[in-house]
Design a protein around this motif. Structure first.
Motif, PDB file in Angstrom:
ATOM      1  N   TYR A 105      28.866  50.247  -5.717  1.00 33.64           N
ATOM      2  CA  TYR A 105      28.573  49.487  -7.108  1.00 33.64           C
ATOM      3  C   TYR A 105      29.935  48.838  -7.791  1.00 33.64           C
ATOM      4  CZ  TYR A 105      30.620  54.287  -7.991  1.00 33.64           C
ATOM      5  OH  TYR A 105      31.367  55.426  -8.191  1.00 33.64           O
ATOM      6  N   ASP A 106      29.952  47.929  -8.204  1.00 30.11           N
ATOM      7  CA  ASP A 106      31.269  47.260  -8.935  1.00 30.11           C
ATOM      8  C   ASP A 106      31.753  48.093  -9.998  1.00 30.11           C
ATOM      9  OD1 ASP A 106      30.414  44.890 -11.361  1.00 30.11           O
ATOM     10  OD2 ASP A 106      29.111  46.309 -10.754  1.00 30.11           O
ATOM     11  N   SER A 107      33.016  47.677 -10.575  1.00 32.85           N
ATOM     12  CA  SER A 107      33.776  48.261 -11.391  1.00 32.85           C
ATOM     13  C   SER A 107      33.184  48.382 -12.905  1.00 32.85           C
ATOM     14  CB  SER A 107      35.150  47.933 -11.363  1.00 32.85           C
ATOM     15  OG  SER A 107      34.979  46.546 -11.860  1.00 32.85           O
ATOM     16  N   GLU A 108      32.281  47.294 -13.056  1.00 36.55           N
ATOM     17  CA  GLU A 108      31.559  47.213 -14.364  1.00 36.55           C
ATOM     18  C   GLU A 108      30.075  47.774 -14.271  1.00 36.55           C
ATOM     19  OE1 GLU A 108      32.823  43.513 -16.611  1.00 36.55           O
ATOM     20  OE2 GLU A 108      32.185  42.692 -14.605  1.00 36.55           O
ATOM     21  N   ARG A 109      29.925  48.424 -13.171  1.00 35.10           N
ATOM     22  CA  ARG A 109      28.342  48.899 -12.836  1.00 35.10           C
ATOM     23  C   ARG A 109      27.395  47.985 -13.361  1.00 35.10           C
ATOM     24  NH1 ARG A 109      27.997  55.058 -12.383  1.00 35.10           N
ATOM     25  NH2 ARG A 109      30.105  55.637 -11.687  1.00 35.10           N
ATOM     26  N   LYS A 110      27.685  46.689 -13.223  1.00 37.92           N
ATOM     27  CA  LYS A 110      26.533  45.761 -13.132  1.00 37.92           C
ATOM     28  C   LYS A 110      25.736  45.538 -11.933  1.00 37.92           C
ATOM     29  CE  LYS A 110      28.702  42.861 -16.908  1.00 37.92           C
ATOM     30  NZ  LYS A 110      29.025  41.711 -17.363  1.00 37.92           N
ATOM     31  N   ILE A 111      26.419  45.919 -10.856  1.00 41.18           N
ATOM     32  CA  ILE A 111      25.513  45.884  -9.411  1.00 41.18           C
ATOM     33  C   ILE A 111      25.681  47.329  -9.048  1.00 41.18           C
ATOM     34  CG2 ILE A 111      25.529  45.120  -7.249  1.00 41.18           C
ATOM     35  CD1 ILE A 111      27.363  42.764  -8.566  1.00 41.18           C
ATOM     36  N   PHE A 112      24.510  47.860  -8.512  1.00 38.01           N
ATOM     37  CA  PHE A 112      24.462  49.137  -8.178  1.00 38.01           C
ATOM     38  C   PHE A 112      23.210  49.616  -6.869  1.00 38.01           C
ATOM     39  CE2 PHE A 112      24.526  53.716  -8.271  1.00 38.01           C
ATOM     40  CZ  PHE A 112      25.559  54.197  -9.115  1.00 38.01           C
ATOM     41  N   TYR A 113      24.045  49.950  -5.888  1.00 41.93           N
ATOM     42  CA  TYR A 113      23.109  50.398  -4.687  1.00 41.93           C
ATOM     43  C   TYR A 113      23.052  51.758  -4.536  1.00 41.93           C
ATOM     44  CZ  TYR A 113      23.375  45.448  -3.211  1.00 41.93           C
ATOM     45  OH  TYR A 113      23.291  43.927  -3.456  1.00 41.93           O
ATOM     46  N   SER A 114      21.959  52.712  -4.473  1.00 45.95           N
ATOM     47  CA  SER A 114      21.965  53.972  -4.252  1.00 45.95           C
ATOM     48  C   SER A 114      20.970  54.357  -3.282  1.00 45.95           C
ATOM     49  CB  SER A 114      21.688  54.614  -5.746  1.00 45.95           C
ATOM     50  OG  SER A 114      20.975  54.383  -6.475  1.00 45.95           O
ATOM     51  N   LEU A 115      21.295  55.420  -2.536  1.00 45.68           N
ATOM     52  CA  LEU A 115      20.383  56.012  -1.566  1.00 45.68           C
ATOM     53  C   LEU A 115      19.012  56.480  -2.135  1.00 45.68           C
ATOM     54  CD1 LEU A 115      19.837  56.729   1.496  1.00 45.68           C
ATOM     55  CD2 LEU A 115      20.800  59.119   0.790  1.00 45.68           C
ATOM     56  N   LYS A 116      17.970  55.737  -1.429  1.00 48.60           N
ATOM     57  CA  LYS A 116      16.633  56.437  -1.949  1.00 48.60           C
ATOM     58  C   LYS A 116      16.033  57.325  -0.741  1.00 48.60           C
ATOM     59  CE  LYS A 116      11.934  54.298  -3.266  1.00 48.60           C
ATOM     60  NZ  LYS A 116      11.696  55.180  -4.397  1.00 48.60           N
ATOM     61  N   SER A 117      15.853  56.707   0.399  1.00 54.98           N
ATOM     62  CA  SER A 117      15.494  57.538   1.472  1.00 54.98           C
ATOM     63  C   SER A 117      16.240  57.331   2.881  1.00 54.98           C
ATOM     64  CB  SER A 117      13.759  57.064   1.439  1.00 54.98           C
ATOM     65  OG  SER A 117      13.809  55.640   1.999  1.00 54.98           O
ATOM     66  N   ILE A 118      15.955  58.057   3.679  1.00 51.85           N
ATOM     67  CA  ILE A 118      16.436  57.973   5.194  1.00 51.85           C
ATOM     68  C   ILE A 118      15.143  58.168   6.046  1.00 51.85           C
ATOM     69  CG2 ILE A 118      17.779  58.646   6.823  1.00 51.85           C
ATOM     70  CD1 ILE A 118      20.101  58.857   5.073  1.00 51.85           C
ATOM     71  N   GLN A 119      14.936  57.284   6.917  1.00 49.23           N
ATOM     72  CA  GLN A 119      13.870  57.659   7.781  1.00 49.23           C
ATOM     73  C   GLN A 119      14.283  57.656   9.299  1.00 49.23           C
ATOM     74  OE1 GLN A 119      10.598  54.832   8.206  1.00 49.23           O
ATOM     75  NE2 GLN A 119       9.857  55.279   9.809  1.00 49.23           N
ATOM     76  N   GLN A 120      14.000  58.991   9.854  1.00 49.59           N
ATOM     77  CA  GLN A 120      14.515  59.204  11.059  1.00 49.59           C
ATOM     78  C   GLN A 120      13.625  60.426  11.789  1.00 49.59           C
ATOM     79  OE1 GLN A 120      17.392  62.071  12.032  1.00 49.59           O
ATOM     80  NE2 GLN A 120      17.845  62.532   9.529  1.00 49.59           N
ATOM     81  N   VAL A 160      16.940  52.874   6.289  1.00 43.27           N
ATOM     82  CA  VAL A 160      17.470  53.329   4.979  1.00 43.27           C
ATOM     83  C   VAL A 160      17.120  52.639   3.929  1.00 43.27           C
ATOM     84  CG1 VAL A 160      19.591  54.146   3.724  1.00 43.27           C
ATOM     85  CG2 VAL A 160      19.551  53.985   6.127  1.00 43.27           C
ATOM     86  N   GLY A 161      16.310  53.405   2.698  1.00 43.18           N
ATOM     87  CA  GLY A 161      15.835  52.795   1.567  1.00 43.18           C
ATOM     88  C   GLY A 161      16.956  52.854   0.243  1.00 43.18           C
ATOM     89  N   TYR A 162      17.083  51.799  -0.095  1.00 42.82           N
ATOM     90  CA  TYR A 162      18.179  51.798  -1.264  1.00 42.82           C
ATOM     91  C   TYR A 162      17.440  51.479  -2.727  1.00 42.82           C
ATOM     92  CZ  TYR A 162      21.924  52.016   2.130  1.00 42.82           C
ATOM     93  OH  TYR A 162      22.783  52.316   3.176  1.00 42.82           O
ATOM     94  N   GLY A 195      15.453  48.152  -1.613  1.00 42.82           N
ATOM     95  CA  GLY A 195      15.773  47.350  -0.399  1.00 42.82           C
ATOM     96  C   GLY A 195      15.685  48.255   0.696  1.00 42.82           C
ATOM     97  N   TYR A 196      15.707  47.722   1.797  1.00 43.73           N
ATOM     98  CA  TYR A 196      15.613  48.357   3.101  1.00 43.73           C
ATOM     99  C   TYR A 196      16.850  47.899   4.092  1.00 43.73           C
ATOM    100  CZ  TYR A 196      11.399  50.683   1.386  1.00 43.73           C
ATOM    101  OH  TYR A 196      10.603  51.534   0.768  1.00 43.73           O
ATOM    102  N   LEU A 197      17.513  48.900   4.559  1.00 44.05           N
ATOM    103  CA  LEU A 197      18.245  48.387   5.741  1.00 44.05           C
ATOM    104  C   LEU A 197      17.750  48.888   7.053  1.00 44.05           C
ATOM    105  CD1 LEU A 197      21.170  47.446   6.873  1.00 44.05           C
ATOM    106  CD2 LEU A 197      21.947  49.775   6.303  1.00 44.05           C
ATOM    107  N   MET A 198      17.567  48.224   7.926  1.00 41.10           N
ATOM    108  CA  MET A 198      16.906  48.560   9.161  1.00 41.10           C
ATOM    109  C   MET A 198      18.073  48.235  10.436  1.00 41.10           C
ATOM    110  SD  MET A 198      13.299  47.032   8.531  1.00 41.10           S
ATOM    111  CE  MET A 198      14.082  45.920   7.052  1.00 41.10           C
ATOM    112  N   VAL A 199      18.303  49.187  10.953  1.00 42.92           N
ATOM    113  CA  VAL A 199      19.616  49.000  11.815  1.00 42.92           C
ATOM    114  C   VAL A 199      19.112  49.426  13.341  1.00 42.92           C
ATOM    115  CG1 VAL A 199      21.831  50.024  12.424  1.00 42.92           C
ATOM    116  CG2 VAL A 199      21.136  49.695  10.152  1.00 42.92           C
ATOM    117  N   ALA A 200      19.309  48.421  14.065  1.00 46.58           N
ATOM    118  CA  ALA A 200      19.067  48.828  15.605  1.00 46.58           C
ATOM    119  C   ALA A 200      20.298  48.528  16.340  1.00 46.58           C
ATOM    120  CB  ALA A 200      18.039  47.778  16.114  1.00 46.58           C
ATOM    121  N   PRO A 201      20.305  48.802  17.748  1.00 47.78           N
ATOM    122  CA  PRO A 201      21.671  48.687  18.500  1.00 47.78           C
ATOM    123  C   PRO A 201      21.954  47.245  18.332  1.00 47.78           C
ATOM    124  CG  PRO A 201      20.083  49.897  19.741  1.00 47.78           C
ATOM    125  CD  PRO A 201      19.375  49.693  18.687  1.00 47.78           C
ATOM    126  N   ASN A 202      23.161  46.609  17.995  1.00 44.33           N
ATOM    127  CA  ASN A 202      23.835  45.354  17.923  1.00 44.33           C
ATOM    128  C   ASN A 202      23.295  44.650  16.826  1.00 44.33           C
ATOM    129  OD1 ASN A 202      25.564  46.192  20.198  1.00 44.33           O
ATOM    130  ND2 ASN A 202      23.925  45.607  21.498  1.00 44.33           N
TER     131      ASN A 202
END
Length: 254
Positions: free
Chosen positions: A178-193, A27-29, A51-58
């Protein structure tokens, strides 16, 4: 001695939005951060990273590019007390789902650290509000985490209890947070499957410390910097004593 901490292979497993359980995905963010200035506007102007989140079993691995950003350069006068430096974490997070912990890479004051932290220890409150992100129906969840209030949007159509950075623990993948002040924000960019690839990290195990020790070292580093800054300010001011400190802003408020 260095060891391979992660050596995961992302195979041909996939999900199709039908409740099929699988957890091999990339998943790209888009990550936007603006800690010391005003909150990020709806246009999300600010420092942008991918950023990228790479998920495998466990297990999973989240990585984002790193950067020092000096928001206000320190002056040689008493104006030092207005200077702010953001320490944007390296944001390399290895999550061991099986052992319920994660190892984080963090940029401290003049040094980089690896420390152990609890896995997905956010206490989420799931609400009734929904919205669509991309093609996925998402539910809203909120939590307080290390000094900030966060809102997350997760989708049970992607049955993976994970998300960017240290976030996770919800009954579906977090697509936006995202945080309440929107100083930190992660949003979906892509999903590879289906997702195919490998990810490895090598670290010196003897350098992995507890989070409590990391926080102590971080605070010690800040104290040393401020002692130096104060000495420099007094020297520049001559006989007149001035108050001078540097403020360090991080995602987690210690």
């Amino acid at each position: 001695m260095k060891i391979i901490l992660v050596g995961m292979t992302l195979g041909l497993l996939s999900f199709h939005g039908n409740g099929q359980t699988t957890n091999s995905i990339k998943v790209g963010y888009t990550f936007k951060i603006n800690l010391s200035r005003k909150s990020i506007a709806d246009s999300l102007e600010g420092t942008t990273h991918i950023g990228y989140l790479m998920v495998a079993p466990n297990e999973s691995f989240f990585v984002i590019d790193s950067k020092y950003e000096e928001i206000e350069k320190p002056s040689a006068t008493a104006g030092l007390n207005n200077s702010v430096i953001i320490l944007d974490s390296m944001q390399k997070i290895y999550k061991n789902i099986k052992e319920n912990n994660m190892i984080c890479e963090e940029q401290g004051i003049g040094a980089k650290y690896w420390y152990m932290d609890s896995l997905h220890n956010q206490q989420w409150t799931i609400g009734s509000e929904t919205r669509t992100i991309g093609t996925y129906e998402c539910k809203k969840a909120t939590c307080s985490y290390w000094g900030r209030e966060y809102t997350a949007w997760f989708s049970t159509e992607i049955p993976i209890s994970n998300g960017p950075w240290k976030f996770g623990g919800l009954p579906g993948l977090i697509l936006e947070v995202y945080d309440s002040e929107r100083k930190i924000f992660y949003s979906l960019k892509s999903i590879q499957q289906p997702c195919v690839g490998k990810c490895t990290i090598a670290i010196e195990t003897k350098k992995v410390i507890s989070k409590q020790l990391f926080i102590a070292k971080f605070k010690q580093g800040i104290e040393k910097v401020n002692i130096y800054v104060q000495a420099q300010a007094n020297q520049n001011a001559g006989a007149n004593k001035v108050k001078a400190t540097m403020k360090f802003d991080t995602i987690e408020i210690y």
